[in-house]
Design an enzyme around this catalytic site. Structure first.
Site, short mmCIF file in Angstrom:
data_model
loop_
_atom_site.label_atom_id
_atom_site.label_comp_id
_atom_site.label_asym_id
_atom_site.label_seq_id
_atom_site.Cartn_x
_atom_site.Cartn_y
_atom_site.Cartn_z
N CYS A 49 0.83 -1.21 0.00
CA CYS A 49 0.00 0.00 0.00
C CYS A 49 0.87 1.26 0.00
O CYS A 49 0.56 2.23 -0.70
CB CYS A 49 -0.94 0.00 1.20
SG CYS A 49 -2.14 -1.36 1.18
N THR A 50 1.93 1.23 0.77
CA THR A 50 2.85 2.37 0.80
C THR A 50 3.46 2.59 -0.58
O THR A 50 3.53 3.72 -1.07
CB THR A 50 3.94 2.15 1.87
OG1 THR A 50 3.30 2.02 3.16
CG2 THR A 50 4.94 3.30 1.91
#
Length: 167
Positions: A49-50
């Site tokens: 996600c990052t």
């Protein structure tokens, strides 16, 4: 439409109101002055996600003129910390009850991990045009995959110059 069936291209985008990482209400229908990119993601502070949100943030100009928002089931407080830590230039929305995720078919149904979590967003991307119609839809069952950023950008670019939203 079933809560687990994602809307398709050409469908009306389900309207919603969620709270931002700054604890302000954000309503889809209020942002139809230009295209909107909805990026559902499983969780803040996770590696994939990052990577995803930083890739979008680092290339944000390529998504213009669209509004870009990230949506997860994390709380506004967690999203605020994540947005600050990553220096993201677009808002993050909290769908803490996963209701919007379900409306968009972007919710795992107790099969995300062995813990049988039932409130996790599937990594998904939707482009909504100024009439509230979905022009691009991608829902990924594998949380390790990234959305097709090039296809998302092409969809947004194809909407440039269209009239303003519904009157």
């Amino acid at each position: 439409m079933s809560s687990l069936t994602p809307p398709s291209e050409g469908d009306s985008a389900p309207n919603f109101t969620l709270y931002t990482d700054e604890q302000q209400p954000w309503r889809l229908s209020d942002h139809l002055d230009q295209p909107t990119v909805l990026l559902f993601f499983p969780g803040a502070f996770t590696s994939v996600c990052t990577t995803e949100l930083n890739a979008v943030n680092n290339d944000l100009a390529a998504f213009e003129p669209a509004h870009v928002v990230g949506i997860s089931t994390d709380s506004p407080a967690v999203l605020s910390e994540f947005r600050s830590a990553q220096q993201l230039a677009f808002p993050l929305l909290s769908d803490h009850d996963a209701n919007v995720c379900a409306e968009y078919g972007a919710k795992y149904n107790q099969n995300f991990t062995d813990m049988e979590l039932d409130r996790v967003a599937k990594r998904s991307a939707f482009v909504v045009d100024q009439t509230g119609t979905i022009q691009y839809a991608e829902v990924l069952d594998d949380a390790g995959q990234q959305p097709n950023f090039d296809a998302i950008k092409r969809s947004v670019q194809g909407l440039k110059g269209q009239g303003s939203g519904p009157q």
